[in-house]
Design a protein around this motif. Structure first.
Motif: not given
Length: 45
Positions: A6-10, A16-20, A35-42
């Motif tokens: 849970d690192e935060g959205q920033e 992910y830089r330019d790919n975000y 539905l797929f919201r675990l760990n590195q969530n976008i």
């Protein structure tokens, strides 16, 4: 990136830089309910 929790959205955007923005668009199209919201969530837009 594989060990982020849970690192935060920033931090996720910085990772992910330019790919975000592209990944958000894909997430919005294929997983709008987040539905797929675990760990590195976008989050869908």
């Amino acid at each position: 990136m594989n060990f982020m929790m849970d690192e935060g959205q920033e931090r996720i955007q910085a990772t992910y830089r330019d790919n975000y923005d592209r990944l958000v668009a894909i997430k919005t199209k294929y997983d709008p309910g987040n539905l797929f919201r675990l760990n590195q969530n976008i989050k869908p837009s």
